[in-house]
Design an enzyme around this catalytic site. Structure first.
Site, PDB file in Angstrom:
ATOM      1  N   SER A 260      -1.538  10.147  -4.630  1.00  9.22           N
ATOM      2  CA  SER A 260      -0.861   8.980  -5.229  1.00  9.22           C
ATOM      3  C   SER A 260      -0.886   9.119  -6.747  1.00  9.22           C
ATOM      4  O   SER A 260      -1.823   9.726  -7.296  1.00  9.22           O
ATOM      5  CB  SER A 260      -1.594   7.698  -4.849  1.00  9.22           C
TER       6      SER A 260
ATOM      7  N   TYR B  32      -9.814   2.943  -4.052  1.00  6.90           N
ATOM      8  CA  TYR B  32      -8.676   3.786  -3.656  1.00  6.90           C
ATOM      9  C   TYR B  32      -8.448   4.964  -4.608  1.00  6.90           C
ATOM     10  O   TYR B  32      -8.308   6.106  -4.177  1.00  6.90           O
ATOM     11  CB  TYR B  32      -7.441   2.891  -3.620  1.00  6.90           C
TER      12      TYR B  32
HETATM   13  N1  LIG Z   1       3.101   2.754  -0.117  1.00  7.48           N
HETATM   14  C1  LIG Z   1       2.787   3.156  -1.346  1.00  7.48           C
HETATM   15  O1  LIG Z   1       3.146   2.511  -2.345  1.00  7.48           O
HETATM   16  C2  LIG Z   1       2.001   4.404  -1.547  1.00  7.48           C
HETATM   17  C3  LIG Z   1       1.885   4.904  -2.858  1.00  7.48           C
HETATM   18  C4  LIG Z   1       1.162   6.057  -3.084  1.00  7.48           C
HETATM   19  C5  LIG Z   1       0.572   6.718  -2.020  1.00  7.48           C
HETATM   20  N2  LIG Z   1       0.688   6.204  -0.768  1.00  7.48           N
HETATM   21  C6  LIG Z   1       0.014   6.924   0.306  1.00  7.48           C
HETATM   22  O2  LIG Z   1       0.956   7.244   1.310  1.00  7.48           O
HETATM   23  C7  LIG Z   1       0.276   7.356   2.559  1.00  7.48           C
HETATM   24  C8  LIG Z   1       1.029   6.542   3.596  1.00  7.48           C
HETATM   25  O3  LIG Z   1       0.957   5.186   3.226  1.00  7.48           O
HETATM   26  P1  LIG Z   1       2.044   4.084   3.643  1.00  7.48           P
HETATM   27  O4  LIG Z   1       2.437   3.388   2.415  1.00  7.48           O
HETATM   28  O5  LIG Z   1       3.064   4.679   4.516  1.00  7.48           O
HETATM   29  O6  LIG Z   1       1.091   3.083   4.426  1.00  7.48           O
HETATM   30  P2  LIG Z   1       1.010   2.570   5.924  1.00  7.48           P
HETATM   31  O7  LIG Z   1       2.339   2.178   6.432  1.00  7.48           O
HETATM   32  O8  LIG Z   1      -0.110   1.579   5.924  1.00  7.48           O
HETATM   33  O9  LIG Z   1       0.565   3.886   6.718  1.00  7.48           O
HETATM   34  C9  LIG Z   1      -0.741   4.354   6.733  1.00  7.48           C
HETATM   35  C10 LIG Z   1      -0.888   5.255   7.932  1.00  7.48           C
HETATM   36  O10 LIG Z   1      -2.217   5.797   7.956  1.00  7.48           O
HETATM   37  C11 LIG Z   1      -2.725   5.651   9.269  1.00  7.48           C
HETATM   38  N3  LIG Z   1      -4.186   5.600   9.271  1.00  7.48           N
HETATM   39  C12 LIG Z   1      -5.012   4.727   8.620  1.00  7.48           C
HETATM   40  N4  LIG Z   1      -6.282   4.992   8.931  1.00  7.48           N
HETATM   41  C13 LIG Z   1      -6.265   6.066   9.778  1.00  7.48           C
HETATM   42  C14 LIG Z   1      -7.277   6.803  10.454  1.00  7.48           C
HETATM   43  N5  LIG Z   1      -8.585   6.516  10.315  1.00  7.48           N
HETATM   44  N6  LIG Z   1      -6.902   7.833  11.253  1.00  7.48           N
HETATM   45  C15 LIG Z   1      -5.588   8.138  11.410  1.00  7.48           C
HETATM   46  N7  LIG Z   1      -4.600   7.478  10.804  1.00  7.48           N
HETATM   47  C16 LIG Z   1      -4.938   6.443   9.997  1.00  7.48           C
HETATM   48  C17 LIG Z   1      -2.106   4.361   9.788  1.00  7.48           C
HETATM   49  O11 LIG Z   1      -2.072   4.338  11.189  1.00  7.48           O
HETATM   50  P3  LIG Z   1      -3.125   3.615  12.152  1.00  7.48           P
HETATM   51  O12 LIG Z   1      -3.539   2.342  11.477  1.00  7.48           O
HETATM   52  O13 LIG Z   1      -2.341   3.441  13.401  1.00  7.48           O
HETATM   53  O14 LIG Z   1      -4.246   4.573  12.319  1.00  7.48           O
HETATM   54  C18 LIG Z   1      -0.684   4.525   9.249  1.00  7.48           C
HETATM   55  O15 LIG Z   1       0.072   5.332  10.126  1.00  7.48           O
HETATM   56  C19 LIG Z   1      -1.155   6.900   2.317  1.00  7.48           C
HETATM   57  O16 LIG Z   1      -1.995   8.021   2.141  1.00  7.48           O
HETATM   58  C20 LIG Z   1      -1.052   6.136   1.014  1.00  7.48           C
HETATM   59  O17 LIG Z   1      -2.268   6.110   0.305  1.00  7.48           O
HETATM   60  C21 LIG Z   1       1.381   5.072  -0.496  1.00  7.48           C
END
Ligand SMILES: NC(=O)c1ccc[n+]([C@@H]2O[C@H](COP(=O)([O-])OP(=O)(O)OC[C@H]3O[C@@H](n4cnc5c(N)ncnc54)[C@H](OP(=O)(O)O)[C@@H]3O)[C@@H](O)[C@H]2O)c1
Length: 253
Positions: free
Chosen positions: A139, A152
């Site tokens: 990120s 985070y």
């Molecule tokens: N959205 C943003 O603004 C943003 C910005 C920068 C970086 N990111 C990064 O992008 C990635 C995806 O985030 P997103 O925004 O798409 O969020 P999201 O919709 O909340 O997705 C997070 C995913 O991680 C999975 N997860 C969480 N804990 C887990 C575990 N212990 N084992 C396996 N899977 C797990 C969740 O599935 P389950 O709960 O079903 O396990 C879900 O599929 C993350 O690494 C996040 O830090 C996001």
């Protein structure tokens, strides 16, 4: 999403929602077999219904033995993994009034150790084949400590550092390693945020930027450019100026 089946078999963690789910469906639409991991089996089955090229591979990334078994099962079913997108992550804002050590540990277990467990499971096979492509989702929050990011941001800084350390040695073994640094993207993760999120992107636009980046030779895939430029500037500010600015963003800093 470009309609190119560049990869035969992709493994995506954190594929049950948000960025991971959109990448999974996009790759499957382009002809790649996708093994989709997360804890929520039902959401993964729903993705399979959206596109039968996505196979559910339930996994808690904090379990190293389960990660090894998942890679073995996915490769037995669909052949060698030639693209892995290590994307699973959690976000919990830190509270300046109550530091929660468990939240800090949990963030590191999922966001950082979840990636290292997956790498340990993937790399022996990729090294033996002399071929592979891994992209780690960190990120822009990993560039520098930001208000509310005490749990985070360190996990994402650690991922960036991990990828910097590994890139040259993996490259020498035929494995391409990239780090993906998104800014704010509209997903279930950010839907809980009450603070302003500058340059907030739609998930489809984020996934298009990721797909363009994956087919490039760049180490870092970072977007949107405006937020990336701003935060990279913050990264080089001397501490005095940096904390002066942070006090204006968050009165408790
Ligand atoms: N959205 C943003 O603004 C943003 C910005 C920068 C970086 N990111 C990064 O992008 C990635 C995806 O985030 P997103 O925004 O798409 O969020 P999201 O919709 O909340 O997705 C997070 C995913 O991680 C999975 N997860 C969480 N804990 C887990 C575990 N212990 N084992 C396996 N899977 C797990 C969740 O599935 P389950 O709960 O079903 O396990 C879900 O599929 C993350 O690494 C996040 O830090 C996001």
């Amino acid at each position: 999403m470009p309609p190119v089946a560049t990869w035969k078999h992709a493994w995506i963690t954190g594929a049950s929602s948000g960025i991971g789910a959109e990448i999974a469906v996009g790759l499957a639409e382009a002809g790649t077999s996708v093994s989709a991991s997360a804890r929520s089996g039902e959401k993964l089955e729903a993705l399979h219904k959206r596109n039968s090229g996505v196979s559910a591979l339930p996994l808690d990334v904090t379990d190293p033995a389960a990660a090894r078994e998942a890679v073995q099962a996915a490769e037995a079913a669909h052949g060698p993994i030639d693209l892995a997108i290590l994307n699973a992550g959690i976000w919990q804002p830190s509270d300046p009034d109550a530091f929660d050590g468990d939240a800090a540990a949990r963030s590191m277990e999922v966001n950082y150790l979840g990636v290292t467990h997956a790498l340990a499971a993937l790399l022996p096979g990729m090294k033996a084949r002399g071929h592979g492509h891994i992209a780690v989702v960190a990120s822009v929050a990993g560039y520098r400590g930001l208000p509310k990011g005490a749990y985070y941001a360190p996990t994402k800084s650690a991922l960036i550092c991990l990828c910097e350390a590994l890139r040259p040695e993996l490259e020498a073994q035929g494995i391409k390693l990239q780090v993906i640094n998104p800014g704010f993207v509209k997903t279930p993760m950010t839907s809980v945020n009450t603070f302003p999120m500058p340059f907030l992107m739609e998930v489809e636009d984020a996934v298009s930027a990721i797909m363009r980046g994956l087919t490039s030779s760049k180490f870092e895939i970072a977007f949107p450019w405006q937020l990336v430029a701003l935060l990279k500037l913050l990264r080089i500010l001397p501490y005095g100026l940096y904390f002066w600015l942070m006090r204006r963003i968050s009165p408790k800093v």
